[in-house]
Write an enzyme that holds these catalytic residues in place. Structure first.
Site, PDB file in Angstrom:
ATOM      1  N   ARG A   1      35.439  54.088  19.660  1.00  0.00           N
ATOM      2  CA  ARG A   1      35.302  53.940  18.212  1.00  0.00           C
ATOM      3  C   ARG A   1      35.423  52.469  17.852  1.00  0.00           C
ATOM      4  NH1 ARG A   1      36.627  58.266  14.934  1.00  0.00           N
ATOM      5  NH2 ARG A   1      36.201  59.448  16.826  1.00  0.00           N
TER       6      ARG A   1
ATOM      7  N   SER B   1      32.497  60.285  13.303  1.00  0.00           N
ATOM      8  CA  SER B   1      33.313  61.398  12.829  1.00  0.00           C
ATOM      9  C   SER B   1      33.632  61.221  11.339  1.00  0.00           C
ATOM     10  CB  SER B   1      34.581  61.536  13.672  1.00  0.00           C
ATOM     11  OG  SER B   1      35.294  62.693  13.338  1.00  0.00           O
ATOM     12  N   HIS B   2      34.938  61.135  11.019  1.00  0.00           N
ATOM     13  CA  HIS B   2      35.355  61.039   9.613  1.00  0.00           C
ATOM     14  C   HIS B   2      35.701  59.612   9.218  1.00  0.00           C
ATOM     15  CE1 HIS B   2      39.032  61.324  11.969  1.00  0.00           C
ATOM     16  NE2 HIS B   2      39.623  60.684  10.996  1.00  0.00           N
TER      17      HIS B   2
ATOM     18  N   LYS C   1      31.615  60.262  21.554  1.00  0.00           N
ATOM     19  CA  LYS C   1      32.398  61.332  22.155  1.00  0.00           C
ATOM     20  C   LYS C   1      31.678  61.760  23.421  1.00  0.00           C
ATOM     21  CE  LYS C   1      34.352  63.013  17.787  1.00  0.00           C
ATOM     22  NZ  LYS C   1      34.438  64.142  16.820  1.00  0.00           N
TER      23      LYS C   1
ATOM     24  N   ASP D   1      33.580  67.848   8.168  1.00  0.00           N
ATOM     25  CA  ASP D   1      33.699  66.403   8.330  1.00  0.00           C
ATOM     26  C   ASP D   1      32.337  65.816   8.701  1.00  0.00           C
ATOM     27  OD1 ASP D   1      33.532  67.313  10.973  1.00  0.00           O
ATOM     28  OD2 ASP D   1      34.871  65.740  11.719  1.00  0.00           O
TER      29      ASP D   1
ATOM     30  N   ASP E   1      30.767  64.812  11.331  1.00  0.00           N
ATOM     31  CA  ASP E   1      29.944  65.245  12.462  1.00  0.00           C
ATOM     32  C   ASP E   1      30.014  66.742  12.722  1.00  0.00           C
ATOM     33  OD1 ASP E   1      32.595  65.016  13.409  1.00  0.00           O
ATOM     34  OD2 ASP E   1      31.949  64.604  15.454  1.00  0.00           O
TER      35      ASP E   1
ATOM     36  N   ASP F   1      32.459  68.956  13.372  1.00  0.00           N
ATOM     37  CA  ASP F   1      33.330  69.662  14.323  1.00  0.00           C
ATOM     38  C   ASP F   1      34.672  70.062  13.714  1.00  0.00           C
ATOM     39  OD1 ASP F   1      34.591  67.184  14.275  1.00  0.00           O
ATOM     40  OD2 ASP F   1      34.224  66.711  16.387  1.00  0.00           O
ATOM     41  N   ARG F   2      34.849  69.810  12.392  1.00  0.00           N
ATOM     42  CA  ARG F   2      36.109  70.195  11.732  1.00  0.00           C
ATOM     43  C   ARG F   2      35.815  70.986  10.466  1.00  0.00           C
ATOM     44  NH1 ARG F   2      39.697  66.269   9.913  1.00  0.00           N
ATOM     45  NH2 ARG F   2      38.126  64.661   9.690  1.00  0.00           N
TER      46      ARG F   2
ATOM     47  N   HIS G   1      40.130  70.662  13.732  1.00  0.00           N
ATOM     48  CA  HIS G   1      39.446  71.078  14.961  1.00  0.00           C
ATOM     49  C   HIS G   1      39.985  72.443  15.383  1.00  0.00           C
ATOM     50  CE1 HIS G   1      37.595  67.140  15.929  1.00  0.00           C
ATOM     51  NE2 HIS G   1      38.706  66.611  15.452  1.00  0.00           N
TER      52      HIS G   1
END
Length: 466
Positions: free
Chosen positions: A15, A103-104, A113, A237, A239, A241-242, A324
């Site tokens: 990141r 992501s967020h 990832k 979020d 991407d 995944d949450r 997640h």
């Protein structure tokens, strides 16, 4: 040798700030390094995908170039949600994949990832990528490049697994993240009437930040539920995944309470199963899991770390306070906000069929007085230094203040007879995350006071967010 910022190599992903710490050259080098790692394990190809961030296309191209330069093939999925990349690694039998996603994080961030040989790499494996780049010990070759549209297979796979016994009216808020390209179709095909908020993908995130862990990012969804006939709200979020969940009456069902709902369902088919939860989750999870015949296991925060523990234990379900959720029951064990949303709707629809209002079901889950994740912002590196100092000095002090147990699994979690407090370092930004829970407002204030005292004893200049 291209200069690579060591700071982008985090605990469970990569990141950095676009154009500063994270550059196309850096992404290309990481691609070659991770492909070298995979090649040594007998792997031959990677799937890659990207979220909706503006830097995504250029980084995906650099990533593909790097992987190919180590002699491995690339299957480019284009713009997808992170769980779609994970699914493609199974479906296309590559066992390896990389997602270009921030992501967020704020718009100026992006990252990677990574999955190698079906394992989400983390810790030393990520640090080894950097060391391999620095030493120049990189494989070379000429891998092939192709593209693949995984959308249809992914949606069909969820729809083959999840069935709603009753139609539902839902609202979804994708925060202009990549989930917006897929969520509406998925839930309509499940049989829902869907009201969409901010589902056009826009990497500038013009409406609100795509992070359902922060209550202010759910305000529009709460208002939508108040003013329409939607029965339940789902948020995602950046991407996908949450998952975030909101009831008709505006209550936020935080992910640790979502996990309890999922655990009861999963344990009905997996008696005695282990349910993994991270250190930020409520104390109610352990009690609930035991009451439903399962074995609770608290573990470190981080999607790669939770996945590794899930593989190690064979647990059918795991979840994190951040949103997640990892279903091994009926699914693959990776975190998938879109699938988790479908599983939640399945449970809610079944309850509705029995005459239970969706909001009543969710609001009836065990609850305590608690804070959301509070963030103490620090300079780069100070977060790790503070937590290290706390882990060394805080346990004895917390016990003097009445804590019954101090866990150092991930940061410092002090347990009391009437609540808990947690301080842990974020692995993506220079932040110490704090979270508190108690049986009363008085106890909550006391525990926060204890943490204020202990943190200020090791960092007198600390500016606490409470």
């Amino acid at each position: 040798m291209t200069k690579i910022a060591s700071s982008i190599f985090k605990a469970y992903d990569i990141r950095g700030i676009v154009g500063e710490t994270l550059t196309e050259d850096a992404v290309r080098a990481v691609g070659q390094s991770i492909a070298t790692d995979a090649r040594a394990l007998g792997q031959t190809s990677f799937v890659i995908g990207r979220d909706g961030r503006l830097s995504g296309p250029a980084f995906a191209s650099a990533l593909a170039n790097g992987i190919q330069s180590a002699g491995l093939d690339v299957i480019d999925l284009g713009m997808v949600a992170t769980p779609m990349m994970y699914y493609a690694a199974y479906e296309l039998n590559t066992h390896c994949g990389v997602m270009v996603t921030g992501s967020h994080n704020p718009p100026e961030y992006n990252g990677l990832k990574m999955v190698v040989a079906d394992e989400a790499i983390h810790g030393e494996r990520i640090q080894a990528l950097y060391q391999r780049i620095m030493s120049g010990a990189l494989a070379s070759g000429a891998g092939r490049y192709s593209t693949h549209d995984i959308r249809g297979a992914y949606l069909d796979r969820i729809l083959a697994d999840v069935k709603l016994s009753e139609p539902l009216r839902i609202a979804i808020d994708c925060g202009n993240g990549v989930a917006g390209a897929f969520a509406g179709e998925l839930y309509r095909r499940l049989g829902c009437t869907v009201t969409e908020l901010f589902c056009d993908v826009d990497g500038t995130f013009p409406n609100h930040h795509p992070d359902p862990a922060q209550p202010e990012n759910l305000e529009a969804l709460i208002e939508c539920l108040r003013t329409t006939d939607a029965e339940i709200g789902l948020a995602f979020d950046g991407d996908g995944d949450r998952l975030g969940v909101v009831t008709k009456d505006g209550q936020i069902i935080y992910p640790d309470r979502q996990l309890m709902l999922f655990a009861a369902d999963v344990l009905s088919r997996n008696p005695g199963g282990t349910i993994i939860y991270d250190v930020k989750c409520t104390r109610n999870v352990a009690l609930w899991v035991k009451q439903h015949g399962g074995t609770p296991l608290m573990w470190k925060t981080g999607h790669s770390l939770i996945k590794a523990k899930l593989r190690e234990t064979g647990a059918p379900l795991a979840g994190e306070m951040s949103g997640h959720v990892f279903f091994k029951d009926r699914w693959y064990g990776f975190d998938d906000g879109l699938y988790a949303g479908a599983r939640l709707l399945e449970i809610v629809a079944a309850a509705k069929g029995r005459g239970t209002d969706p909001s009543a079901l969710l609001n009836g889950l065990p609850n305590s007085i608690s804070t959301p994740e509070l963030q103490m912002r620090l300079a780069e590196g100070e977060n790790y230094a503070l937590i290290s100092a706390l882990q060394e000095k805080a346990p004895a002090r917390f016990r003097e203040l009445g804590a019954t147990e101090v866990a150092l699994i991930d940061g410092v979690r002090a347990e009391y007879a009437d609540g808990f407090g947690l301080a842990r370092s974020s692995n993506t930004t220079p932040v110490v995350v704090l979270r508190f829970e108690a049986d009363s407002e008085t106890a909550l204030a006391r525990i926060q006071g204890d943490f204020k005292s202990v943190i200020e004893s090791v960092m007198p200049t600390a500016r606490l967010p409470f």
